[in-house]
Design a protein around this motif. Structure first.
Motif, PDB file in Angstrom:
ATOM      1  N   ALA A 109       0.834  -1.204   0.000  1.00 49.56           N
ATOM      2  CA  ALA A 109       0.000   0.000   0.000  1.00 49.56           C
ATOM      3  C   ALA A 109       0.870   1.256   0.000  1.00 49.56           C
ATOM      4  O   ALA A 109       0.399   2.344  -0.358  1.00 49.56           O
ATOM      5  CB  ALA A 109      -0.935   0.007   1.212  1.00 49.56           C
ATOM      6  N   LYS A 264     -17.495   7.973  -4.561  1.00 49.67           N
ATOM      7  CA  LYS A 264     -16.877   8.649  -3.420  1.00 49.67           C
ATOM      8  C   LYS A 264     -16.114   9.881  -3.898  1.00 49.67           C
ATOM      9  O   LYS A 264     -15.275   9.791  -4.788  1.00 49.67           O
ATOM     10  CB  LYS A 264     -15.941   7.699  -2.662  1.00 49.67           C
ATOM     11  N   TYR A 266     -13.722  13.431  -3.439  1.00 53.47           N
ATOM     12  CA  TYR A 266     -12.560  13.956  -2.732  1.00 53.47           C
ATOM     13  C   TYR A 266     -12.425  15.428  -3.075  1.00 53.47           C
ATOM     14  O   TYR A 266     -12.884  15.883  -4.132  1.00 53.47           O
ATOM     15  CB  TYR A 266     -11.290  13.193  -3.122  1.00 53.47           C
ATOM     16  N   GLN A 271      -7.048  13.675   0.240  1.00 54.09           N
ATOM     17  CA  GLN A 271      -8.260  12.849   0.272  1.00 54.09           C
ATOM     18  C   GLN A 271      -8.264  11.845  -0.881  1.00 54.09           C
ATOM     19  O   GLN A 271      -8.740  10.724  -0.725  1.00 54.09           O
ATOM     20  CB  GLN A 271      -9.506  13.736   0.201  1.00 54.09           C
ATOM     21  N   SER A 274      -6.184   8.958   0.131  1.00 51.08           N
ATOM     22  CA  SER A 274      -6.883   8.200   1.180  1.00 51.08           C
ATOM     23  C   SER A 274      -7.936   7.282   0.586  1.00 51.08           C
ATOM     24  O   SER A 274      -8.103   6.134   1.035  1.00 51.08           O
ATOM     25  CB  SER A 274      -7.537   9.161   2.178  1.00 51.08           C
ATOM     26  N   LEU A 275      -8.651   7.758  -0.438  1.00 44.68           N
ATOM     27  CA  LEU A 275      -9.659   6.918  -1.087  1.00 44.68           C
ATOM     28  C   LEU A 275      -9.003   5.750  -1.822  1.00 44.68           C
ATOM     29  O   LEU A 275      -9.528   4.637  -1.839  1.00 44.68           O
ATOM     30  CB  LEU A 275     -10.504   7.746  -2.063  1.00 44.68           C
ATOM     31  N   ILE A 277      -6.207   4.311  -0.926  1.00 44.03           N
ATOM     32  CA  ILE A 277      -5.790   3.373   0.119  1.00 44.03           C
ATOM     33  C   ILE A 277      -6.962   2.482   0.521  1.00 44.03           C
ATOM     34  O   ILE A 277      -6.796   1.280   0.773  1.00 44.03           O
ATOM     35  CB  ILE A 277      -5.242   4.130   1.350  1.00 44.03           C
ATOM     36  N   GLN A 278      -8.162   3.052   0.566  1.00 46.45           N
ATOM     37  CA  GLN A 278      -9.352   2.258   0.896  1.00 46.45           C
ATOM     38  C   GLN A 278      -9.619   1.186  -0.160  1.00 46.45           C
ATOM     39  O   GLN A 278     -10.297   0.199   0.109  1.00 46.45           O
ATOM     40  CB  GLN A 278     -10.576   3.161   1.046  1.00 46.45           C
ATOM     41  N   ASN A 279      -9.091   1.405  -1.358  1.00 48.14           N
ATOM     42  CA  ASN A 279      -9.249   0.448  -2.457  1.00 48.14           C
ATOM     43  C   ASN A 279      -7.970  -0.349  -2.715  1.00 48.14           C
ATOM     44  O   ASN A 279      -7.740  -0.826  -3.827  1.00 48.14           O
ATOM     45  CB  ASN A 279      -9.652   1.189  -3.740  1.00 48.14           C
ATOM     46  N   LYS A 280      -7.132  -0.519  -1.670  1.00 48.42           N
ATOM     47  CA  LYS A 280      -5.832  -1.149  -1.865  1.00 48.42           C
ATOM     48  C   LYS A 280      -5.936  -2.604  -2.301  1.00 48.42           C
ATOM     49  O   LYS A 280      -4.982  -3.136  -2.881  1.00 48.42           O
ATOM     50  CB  LYS A 280      -4.992  -1.044  -0.590  1.00 48.42           C
ATOM     51  N   ASN A 281      -7.075  -3.253  -2.078  1.00 50.65           N
ATOM     52  CA  ASN A 281      -7.229  -4.633  -2.547  1.00 50.65           C
ATOM     53  C   ASN A 281      -7.187  -4.711  -4.068  1.00 50.65           C
ATOM     54  O   ASN A 281      -6.781  -5.731  -4.641  1.00 50.65           O
ATOM     55  CB  ASN A 281      -8.531  -5.241  -2.030  1.00 50.65           C
ATOM     56  N   ASP A 319      -1.776  -8.666   4.658  1.00 52.39           N
ATOM     57  CA  ASP A 319      -1.615  -7.208   4.751  1.00 52.39           C
ATOM     58  C   ASP A 319      -0.749  -6.651   3.638  1.00 52.39           C
ATOM     59  O   ASP A 319      -0.018  -5.673   3.832  1.00 52.39           O
ATOM     60  CB  ASP A 319      -1.044  -6.822   6.131  1.00 52.39           C
TER      61      ASP A 319
END
Length: 338
Positions: A109, A264, A266, A271, A274-275, A277-281, A319
């Protein structure tokens, strides 16, 4: 299934781009490569060897498509600070970042955002970061307000998303979709008009794109691509931070903000990261496919889907640790069969 000797050869070309050494051949002859723990130890031994430079360099060049960077000629009259020495350092930065993640087994990440950057003194000066002296690349801690960190904070990425003369939210948005969100865009149709044809008067890039997007053959793809690229307009064509952009003979304030697929929103670059990172999968899947393609020496196919799903799920459960990306592939059926 590969014989143990064939496995040793595949492993060696994967990490060293060279034939196995005596230790790896002996492990194959003794049969210890059958053991997962021993195979993992061999991988770690090889990654610690200077010959692993071939892996760090070649994998990142392939997955991150650094040929895009090589192909762009930056306008020297417009960007005086960007000389050949800066170009060399800028190309090295993504490679050295990936190398550091693997050596310290950090989360992948960090490719989206990190609290450090891999810099040499020349690149640090280019970015306006003080206190980096001596020779060579090193890990540099970043202040909280720094826009650097991750691949998104690199000059290499920003130049790849430019024309060499100006920024391109369209190219940058496409790169983010492909590399970080695992949602590559289709090639544009052959009759798409040039962006500069959208208006005869000088306009901010965002307004030009919105006019361009109003054309029916452009709208469907651009509705997804452009709001992502707007999040990177705060960087100029060579990756330096700016608050204003030249439009004709005047300066216009950069309008930040947009939305990611899914809706979403930003408001600024922080921001935006950050968005992501929320989609790091999604980044995990992109890297798994890229690593499998590199390790196997071929493109991944539809028939590889189940194996890639398993590798992605495993990486997410670990992780997104950098070494897990490599270990999991080497231990997989995909890697150990013809």
């Amino acid at each position: 299934p590969l014989t143990l000797r064939e496995l040793a050869i595949r492993l060696s070309y994967f990490i060293w781009s060279a034939p196995p050494d005596e230790a790896l051949y002996q492990a194959a002859e003794k049969g210890t490569l059958k053991n997962s723990a021993e195979l993992t130890k061999q991988v770690d031994r090889m990654l610690a060897d200077p010959k692993a430079e071939a892996f760090y360099h070649s994998f990142m060049s392939q997955w991150f498509e650094l040929h895009r960077f090589d192909d762009i000629a930056v306008n020297p009259d417009e960007y005086l600070m960007f000389d050949e020495q800066v170009r060399y350092s800028a190309r090295e930065e993504p490679i050295r970042l990936f190398e550091r993640l693997v050596k310290e087994n950090l989360s992948l990440a960090n490719l989206i955002d990190s609290d450090f950057a891999m810099l040499d003194p020349l690149l640090a000066h280019f970015y306006g970061i003080e206190g980096v002296e001596g020779q060579g690349f090193r890990k540099v801690s970043l202040p909280a307000e720094s826009p650097r960190g991750g691949l998104l904070g690199t000059t290499a990425f920003m130049i790849m998303g430019s024309t060499g003369d100006r920024t391109s939210p369209i190219i940058r948005g496409t790169l983010v979709l492909d590399k970080f969100l695992h949602d590559p865009s289709a090639d544009p149709p052959p009759n798409v008009p040039e962006l500069t044809d959208a208006s005869k008067e000088p306009l901010p890039v965002r307004e030009m794109i919105e006019l361009h997007q109003s054309k029916a053959q452009c709208a469907s793809c651009h509705a997804k691509i452009d709001p992502i690229g707007y999040g990177l307009e705060i960087f100029d064509a060579i990756g330096l931070w700016r608050d204003e952009a030249r439009v004709g003979k005047r300066m216009e304030k950069i309008e930040q903000g947009g939305t990611l697929p899914g809706g979403k929103a930003y408001n600024d670059f922080g921001q935006f990261k950050s968005l992501l990172i929320q989609n790091k999968n999604n980044l995990a899947r992109s890297l798994v496919e890229g690593m499998a393609s590199y390790g196997l020496g071929r493109t991944v196919e539809f028939s590889d889907g189940d194996d890639l799903d398993t590798l992605t799920e495993r990486l997410i459960s670990q992780d997104l640790r950098s070494r897990a990306l490599i270990h999991n592939l080497v231990l997989s059926t995909l890697f150990q069969t013809k």
